[in-house]
Design an enzyme around this catalytic site. Structure first.
Site, mmCIF file in Angstrom:
data_model
loop_
_atom_site.group_PDB
_atom_site.id
_atom_site.type_symbol
_atom_site.label_atom_id
_atom_site.label_comp_id
_atom_site.label_asym_id
_atom_site.label_seq_id
_atom_site.Cartn_x
_atom_site.Cartn_y
_atom_site.Cartn_z
ATOM 1 N N SER A 1 0.871 -1.174 0.000
ATOM 2 C CA SER A 1 0.000 0.000 0.000
ATOM 3 C C SER A 1 0.904 1.218 0.000
ATOM 4 O O SER A 1 2.038 1.158 0.507
ATOM 5 C CB SER A 1 -0.854 0.006 1.272
ATOM 6 O OG SER A 1 -1.478 1.258 1.451
ATOM 7 N N TYR B 1 -1.983 -1.266 10.326
ATOM 8 C CA TYR B 1 -2.104 -1.554 8.894
ATOM 9 C C TYR B 1 -0.806 -1.124 8.177
ATOM 10 O O TYR B 1 -0.225 -1.893 7.401
ATOM 11 C CB TYR B 1 -3.312 -0.808 8.316
ATOM 12 C CG TYR B 1 -3.469 -0.987 6.833
ATOM 13 C CD1 TYR B 1 -4.024 -2.152 6.311
ATOM 14 C CD2 TYR B 1 -3.047 0.006 5.936
ATOM 15 C CE1 TYR B 1 -4.146 -2.322 4.944
ATOM 16 C CE2 TYR B 1 -3.173 -0.161 4.577
ATOM 17 C CZ TYR B 1 -3.719 -1.326 4.072
ATOM 18 O OH TYR B 1 -3.837 -1.492 2.720
HETATM 19 N N1 LIG Z 1 -8.747 -0.370 -1.248
HETATM 20 C C1 LIG Z 1 -7.686 0.366 -0.962
HETATM 21 O O1 LIG Z 1 -7.754 1.605 -0.845
HETATM 22 C C2 LIG Z 1 -6.344 -0.274 -0.786
HETATM 23 C C3 LIG Z 1 -5.203 0.538 -0.793
HETATM 24 C C4 LIG Z 1 -3.960 -0.047 -0.621
HETATM 25 C C5 LIG Z 1 -3.845 -1.428 -0.470
HETATM 26 N N2 LIG Z 1 -4.978 -2.184 -0.466
HETATM 27 C C6 LIG Z 1 -4.820 -3.622 -0.254
HETATM 28 O O2 LIG Z 1 -5.402 -4.321 -1.328
HETATM 29 C C7 LIG Z 1 -5.915 -5.564 -0.873
HETATM 30 C C8 LIG Z 1 -7.375 -5.713 -1.281
HETATM 31 O O3 LIG Z 1 -8.112 -4.640 -0.711
HETATM 32 P P1 LIG Z 1 -9.629 -4.363 -1.126
HETATM 33 O O4 LIG Z 1 -9.855 -2.915 -0.968
HETATM 34 O O5 LIG Z 1 -9.924 -5.006 -2.412
HETATM 35 O O6 LIG Z 1 -10.367 -5.104 0.087
HETATM 36 P P2 LIG Z 1 -11.633 -6.108 0.108
HETATM 37 O O7 LIG Z 1 -12.625 -5.766 -0.960
HETATM 38 O O8 LIG Z 1 -12.093 -6.088 1.527
HETATM 39 O O9 LIG Z 1 -10.986 -7.519 -0.238
HETATM 40 C C9 LIG Z 1 -10.221 -8.204 0.691
HETATM 41 C C10 LIG Z 1 -10.135 -9.659 0.273
HETATM 42 O O10 LIG Z 1 -9.373 -10.355 1.277
HETATM 43 C C11 LIG Z 1 -10.160 -11.431 1.796
HETATM 44 N N3 LIG Z 1 -9.819 -11.625 3.205
HETATM 45 C C12 LIG Z 1 -9.922 -10.748 4.222
HETATM 46 N N4 LIG Z 1 -9.517 -11.320 5.370
HETATM 47 C C13 LIG Z 1 -9.149 -12.590 5.050
HETATM 48 C C14 LIG Z 1 -8.641 -13.690 5.796
HETATM 49 N N5 LIG Z 1 -8.446 -13.632 7.141
HETATM 50 N N6 LIG Z 1 -8.363 -14.839 5.145
HETATM 51 C C15 LIG Z 1 -8.556 -14.939 3.819
HETATM 52 N N7 LIG Z 1 -9.044 -13.946 3.056
HETATM 53 C C16 LIG Z 1 -9.330 -12.783 3.674
HETATM 54 C C17 LIG Z 1 -11.616 -10.983 1.567
HETATM 55 O O11 LIG Z 1 -12.541 -12.051 1.528
HETATM 56 P P3 LIG Z 1 -13.390 -12.472 2.851
HETATM 57 O O12 LIG Z 1 -13.892 -11.210 3.460
HETATM 58 O O13 LIG Z 1 -14.448 -13.408 2.358
HETATM 59 O O14 LIG Z 1 -12.409 -13.164 3.709
HETATM 60 C C18 LIG Z 1 -11.491 -10.352 0.193
HETATM 61 O O15 LIG Z 1 -11.466 -11.347 -0.801
HETATM 62 C C19 LIG Z 1 -5.693 -5.598 0.641
HETATM 63 O O16 LIG Z 1 -4.503 -6.285 0.936
HETATM 64 C C20 LIG Z 1 -5.549 -4.127 0.980
HETATM 65 O O17 LIG Z 1 -4.792 -3.926 2.146
HETATM 66 C C21 LIG Z 1 -6.225 -1.655 -0.621
#
Ligand SMILES: NC(=O)c1ccc[n+]([C@@H]2O[C@H](COP(=O)([O-])OP(=O)(O)OC[C@H]3O[C@@H](n4cnc5c(N)ncnc54)[C@H](OP(=O)(O)O)[C@@H]3O)[C@@H](O)[C@H]2O)c1
Length: 246
Positions: free
Chosen positions: A131, A144
């Protein structure tokens, strides 16, 4: 990186950026398997249920996936949680422990479980997900930031450890993207499709950059180098006033 005709596993691919990336890879001709803790009605892809805090579940799923898809040659460790914390309230430690267990240990457990298979392929890719917050803290999400800085450091060591195995390592460094509630927290969050357009054009470059840093992530990634770190951190610290009692 070639994204055509790959067999890709996106751990944390049942929603958000992971699901969007799954669609892009499938549209490019790859076979995609996604995982999450819960089944998702959103995804048309083969889905495995894995909680990345559970090493046995990872190993069992790894065995099933590799048996069904021996051509697996692309692993994306996308699973992550983004939790707010008030460090003046000691109960924040629950959020800290979950964040480190999922984002950092979950990433390391997953890579460790799949590395022997990927190395046996002779040519494969691992994509880790950090991130902009790994490089410029967002004080509302302290653990985080620590977890993502940890994933960055792990990724940096993974490169030389896997040199000569045929497994390449790439770090995705997303800025705020409008998924998972970020659209409410941050009105400047990038629309998912815009973000993925930029990711695909960078990740398919030859050679693949070691870090995928889209334009919106550059000011965070390079704040220290650019001398903007202190001012940006001060501006981002204003968000702390949104915590109850501040
Ligand atoms: N969105 C942003 O602004 C942003 C910015 C920088 C980095 N990121 C990173 O990008 C990645 C995806 O983010 P996103 O925004 O797409 O979030 P999201 O829509 O909440 O997706 C997260 C994914 O991780 C899975 N997950 C969460 N906890 C888990 C666990 N304990 N075991 C297995 N799977 C798990 C979720 O499925 P379940 O809930 O079914 O487990 C889902 O498939 C993350 O690593 C996040 O830190 C996001």
């Amino acid at each position: 990186m070639d994204i055509h005709n790959r067999t890709a596993l996106i751990v944390g691919g049942t929603s958000g950026i992971g699901l969007g990336l799954a669609r892009r890879l499938a549209n490019a001709g790859s076979t995609v398997i996604v995982t999450g803790r819960h089944p998702s009605t959103e995804t048309p892809f083969e889905t495995e249920i894995i909680d990345v805090t559970d090493i046995e579940a990872i190993h069992n799923a790894r065995d099933r996936i590799v048996r069904a898809h021996p051509t697996l040659d692309l692993l994306v460790t996308m699973a992550g949680v983004m939790l707010l914390e008030d460090l003046r309230d000691p109960t924040h430690i629950t959020a800290t422990e979950e964040t480190i267990a999922v984002n950092l240990l979950g990433t390391i457990r997953t890579i460790s479980a799949f590395t022997p298979h990927l190395a046996s392929r002779g040519a494969a890719d691992i994509v880790t997900v950090t991130s902009g917050i790994a490089y410029l803290p967002f004080p509302l999400m302290p653990s985080y930031g620590a977890s993502k800085a940890g994933v960055h450091a792990f990724t940096e060591a993974l490169h030389p450890q896997l040199a000569g195995t045929g497994v390449s390592v790439t770090e995705l460094v997303p800025p705020a993207v409008a998924t998972s509630g970020q659209e409410k927290l941050n009105p400047a969050a990038l629309p998912l499709d815009d973000y993925l357009d930029d990711v695909i054009s960078l990740i398919t470059m030859n050679p693949t950059p070691e870090q995928i840093i889209v334009r919106a992530a550059e000011r965070l990634r390079w704040a220290e180098r650019d001398g903007t770190y202190a001012d940006l951190l001060a501006a981002r610290s204003l968000s702390l006033s949104s915590l109850p009692g501040r």
